[in-house]
Design an enzyme around this catalytic site. Structure first.
Site, PDB file in Angstrom:
ATOM      1  N   GLY A  16     -18.909  62.868 -95.292  1.00  0.00           N
ATOM      2  CA  GLY A  16     -20.367  62.774 -95.326  1.00  0.00           C
ATOM      3  C   GLY A  16     -20.767  61.472 -96.003  1.00  0.00           C
ATOM      4  O   GLY A  16     -19.952  60.545 -96.153  1.00  0.00           O
ATOM      5  N   ALA A  48     -29.087  66.756 -92.665  1.00  0.00           N
ATOM      6  CA  ALA A  48     -30.194  66.441 -93.592  1.00  0.00           C
ATOM      7  C   ALA A  48     -31.395  65.903 -92.822  1.00  0.00           C
ATOM      8  O   ALA A  48     -31.285  64.945 -92.057  1.00  0.00           O
ATOM      9  CB  ALA A  48     -29.725  65.429 -94.631  1.00  0.00           C
ATOM     10  N   GLY A  51     -35.181  63.435 -95.758  1.00  0.00           N
ATOM     11  CA  GLY A  51     -35.039  62.026 -95.997  1.00  0.00           C
ATOM     12  C   GLY A  51     -34.291  61.656 -97.245  1.00  0.00           C
ATOM     13  O   GLY A  51     -33.508  62.437 -97.779  1.00  0.00           O
ATOM     14  N   GLU A 115     -42.555  64.786-100.624  1.00  0.00           N
ATOM     15  CA  GLU A 115     -41.976  66.135-100.650  1.00  0.00           C
ATOM     16  C   GLU A 115     -42.279  66.747-102.003  1.00  0.00           C
ATOM     17  O   GLU A 115     -42.842  66.088-102.881  1.00  0.00           O
ATOM     18  CB  GLU A 115     -40.461  66.091-100.368  1.00  0.00           C
ATOM     19  CG  GLU A 115     -40.150  65.791 -98.916  1.00  0.00           C
ATOM     20  CD  GLU A 115     -38.668  65.822 -98.590  1.00  0.00           C
ATOM     21  OE1 GLU A 115     -37.852  66.134 -99.462  1.00  0.00           O
ATOM     22  OE2 GLU A 115     -38.335  65.510 -97.437  1.00  0.00           O
ATOM     23  N   HIS A 231     -33.547  76.644-100.675  1.00  0.00           N
ATOM     24  CA  HIS A 231     -34.639  75.945 -99.987  1.00  0.00           C
ATOM     25  C   HIS A 231     -35.660  76.997 -99.577  1.00  0.00           C
ATOM     26  O   HIS A 231     -35.300  78.028 -99.006  1.00  0.00           O
ATOM     27  CB  HIS A 231     -34.104  75.203 -98.759  1.00  0.00           C
ATOM     28  CG  HIS A 231     -35.049  74.162 -98.252  1.00  0.00           C
ATOM     29  ND1 HIS A 231     -36.233  74.489 -97.623  1.00  0.00           N
ATOM     30  CD2 HIS A 231     -35.019  72.815 -98.307  1.00  0.00           C
ATOM     31  CE1 HIS A 231     -36.872  73.371 -97.298  1.00  0.00           C
ATOM     32  NE2 HIS A 231     -36.152  72.337 -97.716  1.00  0.00           N
ATOM     33  N   ARG A 277     -39.059  73.199-105.741  1.00  0.00           N
ATOM     34  CA  ARG A 277     -38.460  74.174-104.825  1.00  0.00           C
ATOM     35  C   ARG A 277     -38.206  75.535-105.447  1.00  0.00           C
ATOM     36  O   ARG A 277     -38.372  76.565-104.791  1.00  0.00           O
ATOM     37  CB  ARG A 277     -37.102  73.652-104.366  1.00  0.00           C
ATOM     38  CG  ARG A 277     -37.256  72.761-103.224  1.00  0.00           C
ATOM     39  CD  ARG A 277     -35.951  72.355-102.663  1.00  0.00           C
ATOM     40  NE  ARG A 277     -36.308  71.287-101.745  1.00  0.00           N
ATOM     41  CZ  ARG A 277     -35.474  70.479-101.171  1.00  0.00           C
ATOM     42  NH1 ARG A 277     -34.190  70.587-101.408  1.00  0.00           N
ATOM     43  NH2 ARG A 277     -35.895  69.557-100.355  1.00  0.00           N
ATOM     44  N   HIS A 340     -29.171  76.324-100.395  1.00  0.00           N
ATOM     45  CA  HIS A 340     -29.295  74.993 -99.811  1.00  0.00           C
ATOM     46  C   HIS A 340     -28.418  73.946-100.505  1.00  0.00           C
ATOM     47  O   HIS A 340     -27.862  73.086 -99.847  1.00  0.00           O
ATOM     48  CB  HIS A 340     -30.766  74.582 -99.905  1.00  0.00           C
ATOM     49  CG  HIS A 340     -31.092  73.272 -99.253  1.00  0.00           C
ATOM     50  ND1 HIS A 340     -30.855  73.044 -97.917  1.00  0.00           N
ATOM     51  CD2 HIS A 340     -31.646  72.132 -99.745  1.00  0.00           C
ATOM     52  CE1 HIS A 340     -31.260  71.815 -97.615  1.00  0.00           C
ATOM     53  NE2 HIS A 340     -31.719  71.230 -98.711  1.00  0.00           N
ATOM     54  N   GLU A 364     -22.310  66.206-103.366  1.00  0.00           N
ATOM     55  CA  GLU A 364     -22.603  67.590-103.785  1.00  0.00           C
ATOM     56  C   GLU A 364     -21.423  68.255-104.494  1.00  0.00           C
ATOM     57  O   GLU A 364     -21.624  69.161-105.315  1.00  0.00           O
ATOM     58  CB  GLU A 364     -23.038  68.420-102.570  1.00  0.00           C
ATOM     59  CG  GLU A 364     -23.656  69.748-102.981  1.00  0.00           C
ATOM     60  CD  GLU A 364     -24.245  70.550-101.823  1.00  0.00           C
ATOM     61  OE1 GLU A 364     -24.377  69.993-100.720  1.00  0.00           O
ATOM     62  OE2 GLU A 364     -24.569  71.729-102.044  1.00  0.00           O
ATOM     63  N   ARG A 375     -32.575  70.201-108.304  1.00  0.00           N
ATOM     64  CA  ARG A 375     -32.615  68.865-107.703  1.00  0.00           C
ATOM     65  C   ARG A 375     -33.988  68.546-107.117  1.00  0.00           C
ATOM     66  O   ARG A 375     -34.591  69.371-106.438  1.00  0.00           O
ATOM     67  CB  ARG A 375     -31.565  68.779-106.594  1.00  0.00           C
ATOM     68  CG  ARG A 375     -31.578  67.485-105.829  1.00  0.00           C
ATOM     69  CD  ARG A 375     -30.434  67.415-104.836  1.00  0.00           C
ATOM     70  NE  ARG A 375     -30.533  68.401-103.803  1.00  0.00           N
ATOM     71  CZ  ARG A 375     -31.261  68.269-102.696  1.00  0.00           C
ATOM     72  NH1 ARG A 375     -31.979  67.176-102.486  1.00  0.00           N
ATOM     73  NH2 ARG A 375     -31.274  69.226-101.791  1.00  0.00           N
ATOM     74  N   LEU A 381     -29.079  62.667-100.619  1.00  0.00           N
ATOM     75  CA  LEU A 381     -28.465  61.575 -99.849  1.00  0.00           C
ATOM     76  C   LEU A 381     -28.334  60.343-100.748  1.00  0.00           C
ATOM     77  O   LEU A 381     -27.349  59.610-100.700  1.00  0.00           O
ATOM     78  CB  LEU A 381     -29.307  61.245 -98.612  1.00  0.00           C
ATOM     79  CG  LEU A 381     -29.326  62.299 -97.489  1.00  0.00           C
ATOM     80  CD1 LEU A 381     -30.335  61.918 -96.409  1.00  0.00           C
ATOM     81  CD2 LEU A 381     -27.946  62.478 -96.869  1.00  0.00           C
TER      82      LEU A 381
HETATM   83  C1  SIN Z   1     -35.611  68.886 -96.537  1.00  0.00           C
HETATM   84  O1  SIN Z   1     -35.748  68.158 -95.566  1.00  0.00           O
HETATM   85  O2  SIN Z   1     -36.444  69.692 -96.916  1.00  0.00           O
HETATM   86  C2  SIN Z   1     -34.327  68.814 -97.278  1.00  0.00           C
HETATM   87  C3  SIN Z   1     -34.298  67.619 -98.119  1.00  0.00           C
HETATM   88  C4  SIN Z   1     -33.479  67.896 -99.339  1.00  0.00           C
HETATM   89  O3  SIN Z   1     -32.808  68.915 -99.426  1.00  0.00           O
HETATM   90  O4  SIN Z   1     -33.542  67.085-100.253  1.00  0.00           O
END
Ligand code: SIN
Length: 524
Positions: A16, A48, A51, A115, A231, A277, A340, A364, A375, A381
């Site tokens: 990855g 993913a 972003g 986000e 998630h 989250r 997630h 991870e 997180r 990423l």
């Molecule tokens: C998402 O697109 O909601 C996942 C992004 C992430 O897990 O940081």
């Protein structure tokens, strides 16, 4: 070149973002072999969507990204690691762009979205909602230009080889099903997460915690395993896998509605649908519990958003939901939270070094402390890039393999790729059920103790693995115990770890990281 050879200089487990980035860093220093346990496309990076976060827009500052990361981490981020992440992130992304990554743009400028728990629009995305796939494409293309790197598919790493107190290679089951050994001067575990521990997960089938389990068996320190991020929004249909519905949907204005079609998030957090989250996941669980329905449900609603924008911004999500006859521009989408991301893993320093010489971890599979107890969205990423590069740089210092270790005895069967082992499927299902029930979004001491007892009973049934699936079952069992033992020891609630019997923070005792070695959990 034979994939996988008997020796290499540097060994990367996992293909990855973290693994490929480490490999690119290592290519100038010697031969690099990257092992993927299935096809290259079978990684969490590939899935993913949302972003990659970085303070690159004119309205943003590195200090704000740092503050958001620390806030989401709920007191438990390693501030030095978080600082490295946000400071080195922009440079790593510029490099990705030079290597051909096509991030979405508005005109000539990079396009940013928002986000949960971000105070600025700072999430870069690619091909709408295929950010990971695009990054992986560019990283893989880069590795192809570096002749020292070999990427091998269907090579299943089973255990670390440790001699004289240092890692000198691995044992593996090759693509032909043969048990083999591979020697290397250093090994980096970039093997991804462990979402397959849970009945409901957004993770790919390969996410069985292999790297963490291998490291644990070798006596390496593992930390922060109680912190599993759920998630909030995975597609919830009886007939469909738990497909991720990116947080970017809420970033672009989607609402959450309960069974009465009422928006509810502002009851739980001032940031509403864009709360952290863990808050959103627990709010959904609560709404499901208090609904008077036998089949409670919560929905994600995009119907008020511009149809054309939704289709072009989220083409993958649109097409996938259409396969299940849900037109996201017109229909409400049934959702539930799903496992997630694992914040914990192989404990490392800021250079990816684990507690055993010769062993590194990134992405991870690693616990740098960068995410703390929770997180921040789209920091993963970025973490893979930044700490993958750092681990690679640090491994280079060890230099190429100097001498081949003597071949160790391998007391295992010769052919081990099949057949499917029905008994092991049953055990995996039992583990997933009990983890979802007793070590999920809302936990209790009683449930965690029950889970430990059940897992201990399953122990003999996962011992002495012979096949790939049996190794996965053994690995899932090992990481399940790490999660529940750590969760039981943390008698407080923090970030993604929530216990009804200890619903508040206890900073005096637990503003610390859990570390597991053997059966013991301590806080440091
Ligand atoms: C998402 O697109 O909601 C996942 C992004 C992430 O897990 O940081």
């Amino acid at each position: 070149m034979k994939c996988a050879p008997a020796e290499t200089d540097f060994l990367v487990i996992g293909a990855g973002v973290a693994g490929l980035r480490a490999a690119i860093e290592l290519a100038a220093a010697g031969r690099v072999v990257v092992l993927a346990k299935r096809e290259l496309k079978d990684s969490a990076t590939q899935l993913a969507q949302g972003g990659i976060a970085a303070a690159l827009s004119d309205e943003d500052e590195i200090g704000l990204h740092l503050q958001d990361t620390l806030n989401a981490g709920d007191g438990l981020c390693n501030p030095d690691a978080a600082k490295v992440l946000v400071e080195e992130g922009p440079e790593r992304i510029e490099e990705l762009i030079q290597w051909g990554t096509e991030f979405d743009r508005e005109g000539t400028k990079l396009a940013f979205t928002r986000e949960g728990a971000h105070s600025r629009n700072r999430i870069l995305h690619a091909h709408g909602d295929s950010t990971g796939r695009e990054i992986l494409r560019a990283l893989y293309a880069k590795t192809k230009t570096l002749k020292n790197i070999s990427v091998c598919e269907f090579e299943f790493s089973t255990d670390l080889r440790v001699e004289d107190g240092r890692v000198c290679g691995i044992y593996l089951i090759s693509d032909k099903g043969e048990h083999q050994q591979m020697a290397a001067s250093a090994v980096v575990l970039a093997s991804g997460g462990l979402g397959q521990l849970y009945l409901n997960t957004t993770n790919p089938a390969v996410a069985t915690g292999d790297g963490v389990a291998m490291a644990f068996r070798a006596g390496v320190e593992i930390s922060d395993m109680e912190f599993i991020q759920f998630h909030p929004t995975a597609l919830y249909l009886k007939t469909a896998p738990r497909f991720l519905l990116s947080e970017a949907l809420r970033g672009e204005g989607a609402y959450l509605r309960n069974i009465e079609l009422t928006r509810f998030m502002t009851k739980y957090h001032p940031m509403g649908e864009l709360a952290p989250r863990d808050v959103v996941a627990r709010a959904i669980v609560h709404e499901l519990e208090v609904s008077n329905s036998k089949d409670p449900i919560v929905y994600l609603d995009l119907t008020h958003l511009n149809e054309k924008h939704v289709k072009t911004r989220f083409p993958r999500i649109y097409a996938t939901c259409m396969q299940y006859n849900i037109d996201i521009t017109m229909d409400l989408i049934p959702i539930r939270p799903a496992a997630h991301y694992a914040m914990g893993g192989v404990h490392t320093d800021l250079h990816g070094r684990a507690t055993l010489p010769g062993l590194y971890a990134a992405g991870e599979a690693a616990a740098t402390g960068v995410h703390g107890a929770n997180r921040l969205a789209s920091n993963s990423l970025l973490e893979g890039l930044v700490f993958g590069a750092r681990a690679g740089k640090s491994m280079r210092e060890l230099g190429p393999l100097r001498s081949m270790p003597a071949k160790a005895e391998q007391p295992r069967a010769r052919y081990s790729n099949g057949p499917v082992d029905a008994g092991k499927e049953e055990i995996v299902r039992e583990i997933k059920d009990l983890m979802w029930q007793d070590a999920g979004i809302v936990r209790t001491g009683k449930g965690l103790k029950q889970a430990i007892q059940q897992l201990e009973k399953l122990g003999p049934r996962v011992a002495h693995p012979q096949t790939r699936r049996a190794y996965e079952a053994q690995n899932l069992h090992a990481v399940a115990l790490l999660v529940v033992r750590s969760a039981l020891a943390r008698e407080e609630s923090r970030g993604a770890h929530y216990r009804t019997d200890f619903p508040a923070h206890n900073d005096a005792k637990f503003l610390k990281h859990s570390v597991v070695k053997g059966d013991l959990v301590r806080f440091v």
